[in-house]
Scaffold this motif. Structure first.
Motif, PDB file in Angstrom:
ATOM      1  N   GLU A  39       5.810 -22.363  14.533  1.00 58.45           N
ATOM      2  CA  GLU A  39       4.362 -22.989  14.383  1.00 58.45           C
ATOM      3  C   GLU A  39       3.517 -22.430  15.602  1.00 58.45           C
ATOM      4  O   GLU A  39       2.218 -22.148  15.719  1.00 58.45           O
ATOM      5  CB  GLU A  39       4.224 -24.178  14.222  1.00 58.45           C
ATOM      6  N   ALA A  40       3.985 -22.689  16.938  1.00 56.99           N
ATOM      7  CA  ALA A  40       3.371 -22.605  18.139  1.00 56.99           C
ATOM      8  C   ALA A  40       2.871 -21.146  18.308  1.00 56.99           C
ATOM      9  O   ALA A  40       1.963 -20.916  19.270  1.00 56.99           O
ATOM     10  CB  ALA A  40       4.035 -23.255  19.188  1.00 56.99           C
ATOM     11  N   MET A  41       3.494 -20.259  18.061  1.00 57.49           N
ATOM     12  CA  MET A  41       3.417 -18.901  18.207  1.00 57.49           C
ATOM     13  C   MET A  41       2.163 -18.389  17.656  1.00 57.49           C
ATOM     14  O   MET A  41       1.474 -17.307  18.124  1.00 57.49           O
ATOM     15  CB  MET A  41       4.525 -18.009  17.519  1.00 57.49           C
ATOM     16  N   GLN A  42       1.524 -19.018  16.287  1.00 55.60           N
ATOM     17  CA  GLN A  42       0.282 -18.518  15.991  1.00 55.60           C
ATOM     18  C   GLN A  42      -0.829 -18.705  16.713  1.00 55.60           C
ATOM     19  O   GLN A  42      -1.665 -17.644  16.961  1.00 55.60           O
ATOM     20  CB  GLN A  42       0.124 -19.228  14.755  1.00 55.60           C
ATOM     21  N   ALA A  43      -0.986 -19.569  17.719  1.00 55.03           N
ATOM     22  CA  ALA A  43      -1.988 -19.762  18.707  1.00 55.03           C
ATOM     23  C   ALA A  43      -2.078 -18.878  19.664  1.00 55.03           C
ATOM     24  O   ALA A  43      -3.201 -18.274  20.052  1.00 55.03           O
ATOM     25  CB  ALA A  43      -1.778 -21.059  19.485  1.00 55.03           C
ATOM     26  N   TYR A  44      -0.848 -18.264  20.002  1.00 55.88           N
ATOM     27  CA  TYR A  44      -1.035 -17.243  20.931  1.00 55.88           C
ATOM     28  C   TYR A  44      -1.332 -15.727  20.274  1.00 55.88           C
ATOM     29  O   TYR A  44      -2.126 -15.039  21.030  1.00 55.88           O
ATOM     30  CB  TYR A  44       0.492 -16.934  21.495  1.00 55.88           C
ATOM     31  N   ASN A  69       8.004 -13.907  12.042  1.00 56.67           N
ATOM     32  CA  ASN A  69       7.695 -12.336  11.516  1.00 56.67           C
ATOM     33  C   ASN A  69       7.753 -12.372  10.096  1.00 56.67           C
ATOM     34  O   ASN A  69       6.985 -12.074   9.332  1.00 56.67           O
ATOM     35  CB  ASN A  69       8.813 -11.443  12.108  1.00 56.67           C
ATOM     36  N   ASN A  70       9.005 -13.208   9.678  1.00 58.83           N
ATOM     37  CA  ASN A  70       9.046 -13.426   8.145  1.00 58.83           C
ATOM     38  C   ASN A  70       7.908 -14.090   7.401  1.00 58.83           C
ATOM     39  O   ASN A  70       7.385 -13.580   6.423  1.00 58.83           O
ATOM     40  CB  ASN A  70      10.203 -13.824   7.946  1.00 58.83           C
ATOM     41  N   GLN A  71       7.465 -15.291   8.281  1.00 60.32           N
ATOM     42  CA  GLN A  71       6.360 -15.881   7.410  1.00 60.32           C
ATOM     43  C   GLN A  71       5.002 -14.989   7.381  1.00 60.32           C
ATOM     44  O   GLN A  71       4.318 -15.103   6.446  1.00 60.32           O
ATOM     45  CB  GLN A  71       6.124 -17.106   8.533  1.00 60.32           C
ATOM     46  N   ARG A  72       4.805 -14.060   8.475  1.00 61.24           N
ATOM     47  CA  ARG A  72       3.764 -13.409   8.456  1.00 61.24           C
ATOM     48  C   ARG A  72       3.852 -12.298   7.380  1.00 61.24           C
ATOM     49  O   ARG A  72       2.654 -12.168   6.711  1.00 61.24           O
ATOM     50  CB  ARG A  72       3.246 -12.599   9.584  1.00 61.24           C
ATOM     51  N   CYS A  73       4.828 -11.989   7.092  1.00 58.86           N
ATOM     52  CA  CYS A  73       5.188 -10.924   6.045  1.00 58.86           C
ATOM     53  C   CYS A  73       4.676 -11.754   4.663  1.00 58.86           C
ATOM     54  O   CYS A  73       4.014 -11.097   3.815  1.00 58.86           O
ATOM     55  CB  CYS A  73       6.505 -10.452   5.827  1.00 58.86           C
ATOM     56  N   LYS A  74       5.334 -12.752   4.432  1.00 56.59           N
ATOM     57  CA  LYS A  74       5.152 -13.435   2.976  1.00 56.59           C
ATOM     58  C   LYS A  74       3.690 -13.772   2.799  1.00 56.59           C
ATOM     59  O   LYS A  74       3.483 -14.001   1.651  1.00 56.59           O
ATOM     60  CB  LYS A  74       6.086 -14.546   3.160  1.00 56.59           C
ATOM     61  N   SER A  75       2.922 -14.327   3.978  1.00 53.98           N
ATOM     62  CA  SER A  75       1.514 -14.424   4.045  1.00 53.98           C
ATOM     63  C   SER A  75       0.706 -13.619   3.699  1.00 53.98           C
ATOM     64  O   SER A  75      -0.598 -13.635   3.660  1.00 53.98           O
ATOM     65  CB  SER A  75       1.074 -15.499   4.862  1.00 53.98           C
ATOM     66  N   THR A  80       2.504  -5.409  12.064  1.00 49.98           N
ATOM     67  CA  THR A  80       2.196  -4.464  12.808  1.00 49.98           C
ATOM     68  C   THR A  80       1.335  -4.698  14.257  1.00 49.98           C
ATOM     69  O   THR A  80       1.559  -3.924  15.103  1.00 49.98           O
ATOM     70  CB  THR A  80       1.698  -3.077  12.354  1.00 49.98           C
ATOM     71  N   GLY A  81       0.880  -5.914  14.215  1.00 49.71           N
ATOM     72  CA  GLY A  81       0.243  -6.322  15.257  1.00 49.71           C
ATOM     73  C   GLY A  81       0.826  -7.101  16.288  1.00 49.71           C
ATOM     74  O   GLY A  81       0.351  -7.344  17.385  1.00 49.71           O
ATOM     75  N   LEU A  82       2.256  -7.210  15.890  1.00 50.79           N
ATOM     76  CA  LEU A  82       3.115  -7.880  16.966  1.00 50.79           C
ATOM     77  C   LEU A  82       3.982  -6.879  17.734  1.00 50.79           C
ATOM     78  O   LEU A  82       4.332  -5.799  17.096  1.00 50.79           O
ATOM     79  CB  LEU A  82       4.025  -8.772  16.300  1.00 50.79           C
ATOM     80  N   ARG A 110      18.218 -10.476  13.292  1.00 49.96           N
ATOM     81  CA  ARG A 110      17.706 -11.977  13.746  1.00 49.96           C
ATOM     82  C   ARG A 110      16.244 -11.933  13.613  1.00 49.96           C
ATOM     83  O   ARG A 110      15.496 -12.867  13.416  1.00 49.96           O
ATOM     84  CB  ARG A 110      18.452 -12.454  15.084  1.00 49.96           C
ATOM     85  N   MET A 111      15.830 -10.816  13.997  1.00 47.67           N
ATOM     86  CA  MET A 111      14.188 -10.588  14.160  1.00 47.67           C
ATOM     87  C   MET A 111      13.435 -10.090  13.078  1.00 47.67           C
ATOM     88  O   MET A 111      12.273 -10.021  13.083  1.00 47.67           O
ATOM     89  CB  MET A 111      13.931  -9.664  15.712  1.00 47.67           C
ATOM     90  N   HIS A 112      14.219  -9.921  11.983  1.00 45.40           N
ATOM     91  CA  HIS A 112      13.469  -9.396  10.640  1.00 45.40           C
ATOM     92  C   HIS A 112      12.698  -8.088  10.839  1.00 45.40           C
ATOM     93  O   HIS A 112      11.721  -8.110  10.523  1.00 45.40           O
ATOM     94  CB  HIS A 112      12.624 -10.507  10.160  1.00 45.40           C
ATOM     95  N   VAL A 113      13.458  -7.184  11.646  1.00 45.78           N
ATOM     96  CA  VAL A 113      12.843  -5.977  11.773  1.00 45.78           C
ATOM     97  C   VAL A 113      13.778  -4.814  11.445  1.00 45.78           C
ATOM     98  O   VAL A 113      14.974  -4.925  11.427  1.00 45.78           O
ATOM     99  CB  VAL A 113      12.475  -5.652  13.380  1.00 45.78           C
TER     100      VAL A 113
END
Length: 341
Positions: A39-44, A69-75, A80-82, A110-113
């Motif tokens: 959750e905290a990663m989104q602020a960065y 990374n997975n959450q961003r994909c699903k949403s 590509t911005g990471l 582990r990183m879903h890439v």
């Protein structure tokens, strides 16, 4: 606030000049709640700080990045911005292609890439020359598209010269660099500038010791005071550099410079290293999933803002203190030598 500046590595990957460091989730800085860390990663990311630095040995760091990374994909958010930089840190042993490939595939899972933006290779013992075999396989896998940038972590200048002389293209070397530890300026900077290798630096804030809250304070020595791996590690470095009294002199100067520029001591310390030759970026630790995550975002953004420019007078004032310190090259050796006997 102006956009976070970027630097382009030799393979074309653009990363932020301030990277989000994930060593703090390794377990040596307090218990980590993985869900809260994600959750905290989104602020960065929202602040424009989109580059994350981790390692296969940093506890759940790669998993936490993968969940985010997975959450961003699903949403529906583009991933590509990471930019995700990890490390391959094997124990010395057989380094055939199968071993190296398996380690990279584990990080990818582990990183879903599907491929790795950057692999920073670390080796514990130079006497075991199998690091050259491992780097040969990594270079081959880079040519095959599995890795975009092939980099190093804590390699010294001699080994950097040896590796590049074999035709292995190195994008960056991650080393300790701060107002306290300026060893990269002795030899490594010049070689990196000449060979288009970026330095990615850690320890730039000395685990948080380079801040106003330690100005005028008595010397911390107990485990209760040095309660994280970072605080203990960089307090030892300060002891080697010149001790707590000299460190207080440095903080006094930095606080004066910071007031002049309406910023924090941490911003001055970071800006100083960002302005050094060959430095592509500074890694600032994130307390993801730990109390205090994200509280220093404004300092981080200020430190890399083009508006913060240290003057010749600022640098001269800083040098009046740093020139009184011990020679860490003579005391410890080149970058990374502290990790090797």
């Amino acid at each position: 606030m102006s956009p976070v500046p970027k630097v382009r590595l030799s393979g074309g990957l653009e990363i932020c000049r301030v990277l989000n460091g994930m060593w703090q989730v390794s377990g040596a800085h307090g218990a980590v709640n993985n869900h809260k860390a994600v959750e905290a990663m989104q602020a960065y990311v929202d602040a424009g700080l989109t580059t994350f630095d981790m390692a296969d040995i940093y506890g759940p760091a790669e998993d936490i990045f993968g969940q985010f990374n997975n959450q961003r994909c699903k949403s529906g958010n583009s991933t590509t911005g990471l930019q995700s930089l990890t490390k391959y840190v094997p124990q010395p042993g057989p380094m055939d292609r199968k071993v190296v490939l398996k380690a990279l595939q584990r990080s990818m899972a582990r990183m879903h890439v599907d491929s790795l933006d950057c692999v920073q290779f670390h080796w514990w013992d130079y006497r075991d020359k199998r690091y050259l075999e491992a780097l040969g396989h990594l270079s081959d896998l880079q040519q095959e598209g599995l890795i975009r940038e092939l980099s190093l972590t804590n390699f010294d200048t001699q080994r950097l010269e040896e590796i590049t002389s074999r035709g292995i293209r190195i994008s960056s070397n991650q080393v300790q660099y701060s107002l306290i530890d300026q060893r990269p300026a002795a030899r490594m900077e010049q070689f990196c500038v000449a060979n288009n290798i970026q330095l990615l630096t850690y320890g730039t804030l000395a685990g948080g010791l380079l801040s106003e809250r330690h100005l005028g304070k008595t010397e911390p020595n107990s485990r209760a005071e040095l309660y994280t791996a970072s605080l203990s590690k960089y307090k030892n470095m300060i002891d080697s550099w010149g001790g707590w009294s000299l460190f207080q002199d440095l903080l006094i100067v930095l606080e004066t410079v910071a007031r002049t520029h309406d910023c924090s001591v941490a911003s001055v310390a970071t800006r100083y290293v960002l302005d050094r030759p060959a430095v592509g970026g500074v890694i600032v630790g994130c307390r993801l999933g730990i109390s205090g995550a994200g509280q220093h975002l404004s300092d981080t953004l200020r430190s890399c803002s083009p508006a913060l420019k240290l003057t010749e007078g600022d640098l001269a004032a800083i040098k009046t203190v740093t020139r009184r310190s011990r020679d860490l090259m003579a005391l410890i050796g080149d970058c990374g030598d502290e990790y090797r006997s």
